[in-house]
Design a protein around this motif. Structure first.
Motif: not given
Length: 422
Positions: A172-186
């Motif tokens: 998370i801390d290494a994400m580029p500015q404006g990047g995308v975090f995705a979650m696949v929920a269970p």
């Protein structure tokens, strides 16, 4: 009543206190022996209460591979930058030194129900009169197309706390500015029903500070989720425009990931992402299956004492069991462990056993001091652990109420970890 460490422990003692001195029921090989597999909220609590309340009349062995246990509950706050990792770690020294529990740091790899023995990876064979299994969860292979545990470094699950939690935070801390975090929920059922959505909140909290133009994408197979109105209210208030959830109506049930390309395909729509938190479908920890006490995924138990419906000499606690209405949570596991410990102690020493009572509360943090909760009380019936009544935070609550809810959760954390580890 304000919940803090003292009141939590006081309530626990009131529920499970010993009424009479134990009397060992003629086990021909000396003290009755209890083996507990798994040192989390269920197993550590059960081991401690059996040892403490039997006053040394029962020989208790706790098998747990980790020398330091990191709680999954509150690990989302580490992801949000609101708690340090070392505050989640707990050792087993007090259980050994003050309660006389034999703590064996090893993997349980076999259960012989006829011989009533447990074997470990280190070569030990341990006999038992009663076996308590509280192994938490494992993941169902193939439940997320393109992902298996070999991909957990590229796309962490972080649903077993420790190194996976630290890895996800670093990503998370290494994400580029404006990047995308995705979650696949269970899909249901799974450990900690509000957990993925508290995680989204805490990731958003972190990104708002260090990467405010980042986006969060949730692919969710469920039509609805725990505390949904509360989370969505909070996301709109604190993280407007940052979070997008795609439910089953828009393809959330048809998801494929590619860890090497870092893509998430949602019903044919391919999304390039920078971090992907895959939380697969779950089942009981592997040792429950090895012991032959599962229905394929979970371990059916009797509500009155958490004994297996397949083998009365085995009890299964917490996330691993199929018991009825209680959610899979740390609070639930701790509550079930006290009932189980009392029943085991009574069966092996003849001491008093009280009627089973259960409770659960799940707290979630949406933003700084913005805490919400849901909970219930339960009773044992012939069919299951059945819900008696419940409560949930309201939308639109004032800031002081939400802060008090968060502070209550901190008191609970201190109380339950003291209850688990002594």
């Amino acid at each position: 009543m304000k919940l803090n460490r003292r009141t939590f422990l006081g309530t626990a003692v009131a529920v499970t206190g010993t009424l009479s001195a134990p009397m060992v029921m003629g086990a021909g090989h000396g003290k009755p022996k209890v083996v507990v597999i798994g040192g989390g909220a269920g197993g550590a609590t059960a081991a401690r209460y059996i040892a403490k309340d039997s006053e040394g009349a029962i020989d208790v062995t706790l098998i747990e591979p980790s020398r330091e246990y990191y709680t999954c509950f509150f690990s989302n706050l580490y992801l949000g930058g609101l708690r340090e990792m070392n505050s989640l770690g707990h050792s087993y020294g007090t259980l050994a030194s003050e309660y006389g529990i034999n703590v064996l740091h090893d993997w349980a790899v076999g259960v012989d129900r006829d011989a009533k023995t447990v074997t470990t990876a280190g070569g030990y064979t341990l006999p038992y009169d009663r076996l308590v299994i509280s192994p938490g969860i494992d993941f169902i292979d193939g439940s997320v197309q393109g992902w298996d545990v070999s991909a957990q470094n590229a796309m962490p699950h972080a649903y077993k706390a420790g190194s996976q939690t630290e890895l996800l935070r670093a990503q998370i801390d290494a994400m580029p500015q404006g990047g995308v975090f995705a979650m696949v929920a269970p899909p249901n059922p799974y450990r900690c029903p509000p957990g993925p959505y508290e995680r989204v909140s805490m990731v958003a909290h972190r990104l708002k500070q260090v990467n405010p133009t980042a986006k969060i994408l949730i692919a969710d197979p469920k039509e609805k989720f725990s505390k949904q109105a509360l989370f969505e209210e909070g996301w709109n208030a604190h993280y407007s425009g940052m979070i997008e959830r795609i439910g089953p109506d828009f393809g959330g049930t048809n998801v494929t990931v590619d860890p090497s390309a870092m893509t998430v395909d949602i019903d044919g729509d391919v999304n390039k992402v920078d971090v992907c938190n895959v939380i697969p479908a779950m089942k009981a920890g592997r040792i429950a299956e090895i012991a032959g006490v599962t229905d394929g995924n979970w371990a059916p138990v009797n509500a009155i004492d958490l004994s297996s419906k397949i083998d009365p000499n085995i009890h299964v606690l917490g996330d691993a069991c199929a018991q009825g209405d209680m959610p899979k949570s740390g609070f639930s596991a701790n509550s079930q462990a006290k009932v189980c410990a009392m029943a085991v102690r009574g069966a092996l020493t003849g001491s008093a056993v009280f009627p089973a009572r259960f409770a659960n509360t799940c707290w979630s943090l949406i933003d700084t001091n913005d805490g919400v909760k849901v909970g219930a009380t339960y009773e044992a019936t012939d069919e299951k652990i059945a819900k008696v009544d419940g409560f949930i935070s309201s939308t639109g609550e004032d800031a002081s109420t939400r802060q008090a809810t968060y502070e209550e959760s901190v008191g609970w954390y201190d109380g339950i970890t003291a209850d688990m580890f002594g």
